[in-house]
Scaffold this motif. Structure first.
Motif, PDB file in Angstrom:
ATOM      1  N   ALA A  57       0.843  -1.189   0.000  1.00  0.00           N
ATOM      2  CA  ALA A  57       0.000   0.000   0.000  1.00  0.00           C
ATOM      3  C   ALA A  57       0.881   1.243   0.000  1.00  0.00           C
ATOM      4  O   ALA A  57       1.931   1.278   0.647  1.00  0.00           O
ATOM      5  CB  ALA A  57      -0.914   0.001   1.231  1.00  0.00           C
ATOM      6  N   GLU A  58       0.464   2.269  -0.724  1.00  0.00           N
ATOM      7  CA  GLU A  58       1.219   3.525  -0.776  1.00  0.00           C
ATOM      8  C   GLU A  58       0.963   4.339   0.491  1.00  0.00           C
ATOM      9  O   GLU A  58      -0.173   4.412   0.977  1.00  0.00           O
ATOM     10  CB  GLU A  58       0.803   4.339  -1.990  1.00  0.00           C
ATOM     11  N   VAL A  59       2.016   4.979   0.985  1.00  0.00           N
ATOM     12  CA  VAL A  59       1.929   5.738   2.235  1.00  0.00           C
ATOM     13  C   VAL A  59       2.561   7.112   2.027  1.00  0.00           C
ATOM     14  O   VAL A  59       3.651   7.222   1.442  1.00  0.00           O
ATOM     15  CB  VAL A  59       2.673   5.012   3.382  1.00  0.00           C
ATOM     16  N   ALA A  60       1.878   8.157   2.491  1.00  0.00           N
ATOM     17  CA  ALA A  60       2.450   9.506   2.506  1.00  0.00           C
ATOM     18  C   ALA A  60       2.333  10.052   3.918  1.00  0.00           C
ATOM     19  O   ALA A  60       1.264   9.982   4.533  1.00  0.00           O
ATOM     20  CB  ALA A  60       1.718  10.416   1.520  1.00  0.00           C
TER      21      ALA A  60
ATOM     22  N   MET B  77       7.352  12.466   3.637  1.00  0.00           N
ATOM     23  CA  MET B  77       8.082  11.255   3.268  1.00  0.00           C
ATOM     24  C   MET B  77       7.083  10.278   2.652  1.00  0.00           C
ATOM     25  O   MET B  77       5.867  10.402   2.831  1.00  0.00           O
ATOM     26  CB  MET B  77       8.755  10.604   4.471  1.00  0.00           C
ATOM     27  N   TRP B  78       7.628   9.275   1.918  1.00  0.00           N
ATOM     28  CA  TRP B  78       6.798   8.280   1.257  1.00  0.00           C
ATOM     29  C   TRP B  78       7.302   6.878   1.587  1.00  0.00           C
ATOM     30  O   TRP B  78       8.478   6.683   1.865  1.00  0.00           O
ATOM     31  CB  TRP B  78       6.821   8.495  -0.259  1.00  0.00           C
ATOM     32  N   ALA B  79       6.386   5.920   1.557  1.00  0.00           N
ATOM     33  CA  ALA B  79       6.744   4.526   1.818  1.00  0.00           C
ATOM     34  C   ALA B  79       5.724   3.638   1.127  1.00  0.00           C
ATOM     35  O   ALA B  79       4.692   4.106   0.624  1.00  0.00           O
ATOM     36  CB  ALA B  79       6.762   4.242   3.328  1.00  0.00           C
TER      37      ALA B  79
ATOM     38  N   ALA C 276       5.365  -0.727   7.645  1.00  0.00           N
ATOM     39  CA  ALA C 276       6.438   0.165   7.207  1.00  0.00           C
ATOM     40  C   ALA C 276       6.934   0.941   8.418  1.00  0.00           C
ATOM     41  O   ALA C 276       6.135   1.339   9.277  1.00  0.00           O
ATOM     42  CB  ALA C 276       5.954   1.126   6.121  1.00  0.00           C
ATOM     43  N   TRP C 277       8.251   1.138   8.478  1.00  0.00           N
ATOM     44  CA  TRP C 277       8.833   1.936   9.562  1.00  0.00           C
ATOM     45  C   TRP C 277       8.900   3.392   9.113  1.00  0.00           C
ATOM     46  O   TRP C 277       9.376   3.700   8.024  1.00  0.00           O
ATOM     47  CB  TRP C 277      10.231   1.436   9.916  1.00  0.00           C
ATOM     48  N   LEU C 278       8.437   4.290   9.972  1.00  0.00           N
ATOM     49  CA  LEU C 278       8.413   5.714   9.681  1.00  0.00           C
ATOM     50  C   LEU C 278       9.410   6.431  10.590  1.00  0.00           C
ATOM     51  O   LEU C 278       9.427   6.200  11.799  1.00  0.00           O
ATOM     52  CB  LEU C 278       7.013   6.288   9.912  1.00  0.00           C
TER      53      LEU C 278
END
Length: 497
Positions: free
Chosen positions: A204-207, A216-218, A226-228
């Protein structure tokens, strides 16, 4: 870029009311629903990058297959450029009375399979750009020499997960004062994405956005995680961040508040699309191909088939695409040679068999340039693919060159959902270990290191000892360890994926 976060919280009289509203939103058990048509943020320029590279490439992976012949692209080094210039000089003299254009003389080297990504005339300037500090001495230290090992001798390795032992990793960083590109990862939060049934949502796209516009994006991994690291992109250390997640038309937003909790859970409404019928794996070997890597390259050649066969027999029966990126240094025959994804294992094995270790000279190599091409120029597949890079190197990157920098591209890798498994080969020093662990930790990968009977002597044969600053590790042969890490990643996928 100015995000549309909290648009009414600009007047002093509204501050208390907005604060109350935000705390209420953060305490909600589920993130607020997002109406259709809400904007998706555009990557902001990175001020540290050159003007020509000011806009990071966060284009989503989108290739649909890798059923193609091996396609090879090469960025020449100074040796090739010098030979080309000498050849052109001779040809210009012999063709002085003809009208043949000079471009006709710029032919790819016959040793390269496939086609070049761009005409050599266009590739050369980037390859021979002057280092950022031309007055600085080029030779940092000589590459460590070691005696060759028998061809049939196994290569043993250990592994550490710096995200699982994060406090130990922070302590390692604190006690290892080496030159590197700094990204502050001291503040870390885990993002977990599920659908309405509680099933993990991979890829899944993450902003993540701060009120001041920093972002940032992941992409979530096979386990929907996901690690932020907010300090790595937001120097203002904002108190609140908007975390937006989307996949297959479903989009939700939650809020991350510093110090409130260590994880953020986002639930996508409905079922965010069917998973592929088979697990999809894009696997890249990113290899330092300078002279000191001869043993490691020879071993990879003999074990690739076994690695591929074991991966193919995993319970998920993955549809696997293989890619290879080799690099040396600016003074060598080539800087970077990349072979795009293919599912033709025989052709891929043939390409690997032709790779020879040569060149180098000084200790640091062109890892920056190679990582940049790996992240941005390979045909990564979309649609729920698991994307892994096995980085095999015995030296750090040149930090004195202009152009791409590894920290920018590890950030871009996270944005594209690419995990890096960094493998420290024999002779890797403290700086190399630090940088390889940086890349692996930030992208959610692991740090792998070769082990020997005598840690200080790679010629002593396989064993359990290492010179690296690690602890609490078990030892396997390198090929089995790579398969194990691939299996662990694919094992996180939801049933049917």
């Amino acid at each position: 870029m100015t995000p549309a976060l909290f648009p009414r919280c600009r007047r002093p009289l509204a501050v208390l009311l907005c604060a109350q509203l935000l705390l209420t939103a953060c305490a909600a058990t589920e993130p607020p629903a997002i109406a259709s048509g809400v904007r998706w943020p555009t990557p902001a320029p990175d001020s540290r990058m050159q003007v020509a590279q000011a806009l990071p490439n966060f284009e989503a992976p989108s290739a649909t297959h890798c059923a193609r012949p091996v396609q090879t692209h090469e960025t020449p080094g100074l040796q090739r450029v010098a030979r080309l210039d000498r050849s052109e000089s001779r040809d210009r003299r012999s063709l002085a009375d003809t009208a043949a254009p000079l471009e006709a003389l710029r032919k790819p080297s016959p040793v390269i399979a496939g086609s070049l990504a761009a005409p050599l005339a266009e590739a050369a300037p980037a390859a021979i750009a002057v280092p950022a500090s031309p007055s600085a001495p080029r030779v940092a230290m000589q590459a460590p020499a070691h005696a060759p090992r028998p061809a049939n001798e196994p290569v043993t390795a250990g592994m550490v997960d710096d995200n699982a032992d994060f406090s130990d990793y922070l302590a390692f960083r604190e006690r290892t004062p080496v030159e590197h590109r700094e990204r502050d990862i001291s503040a870390r939060y885990l993002l977990q994405v599920h659908d309405a049934r509680g099933t993990v949502v991979p890829d899944a796209e993450v902003a993540v956005q701060a009120p001041n516009g920093a972002a940032m994006w992941a992409r979530t991994d096979a386990g929907g995680r996901a690690w932020l690291h907010p300090n790595a992109f937001d120097k203002a250390h904002s108190e609140m961040y908007e975390v937006t997640v989307r996949k297959n038309g479903q989009q939700r937003t939650a809020f991350l508040q510093r110090g409130q909790k260590n994880a953020v859970d986002v639930v996508l409404d409905g079922q965010p699309g069917a998973a592929p019928r088979r697990a999809q794996l894009d696997l890249v070997f990113l290899i330092d191909a300078t002279g000191s890597m001869d043993d490691e390259i020879a071993k990879l050649k003999t074990t690739l088939r076994a690695i591929a066969d074991q991966v193919a027999r995993l319970p998920s029966r993955p549809d696997t695409c293989f890619g290879l990126v080799a690099y040396r240094d600016r003074t060598d025959d080539f800087l970077v040679r990349r072979h795009d994804f293919t599912n033709d294992l025989n052709a891929f094995q043939s390409v690997l068999d032709k790779l020879q270790a040569a060149g180098g000279g000084d200790y640091p190599e062109a890892m920056n340039e190679a990582l940049n091409e790996t992240v941005h120029k390979l045909s990564w597949r979309g649609n729920g693919t698991t994307r892994l890079v096995v980085l095999l190197a015995d030296a750090p990157p040149h930090l004195d060159y202009g152009g791409p920098q590894y920290d920018d591209d590890m950030v871009a890798a996270l944005g594209k959902g690419i995990k890096v498994l960094s493998v420290g080969a024999s002779g890797l020093d403290k700086q190399g270990e630090y940088i390889q662990r940086q890349i692996a930790q930030y992208t959610g990968g692991r740090f792998v290191f070769l082990t020997y009977k005598d840690a200080a002597n790679p010629a002593s044969g396989p064993g359990t000892q290492t010179v690296h600053d690690v602890g609490n590790y078990s030892v396997q042969t390198l090929d089995r360890l790579i398969v194990r890490l691939v299996a662990e990643e694919l094992g996180k996928l939801p049933a049917g994926g």
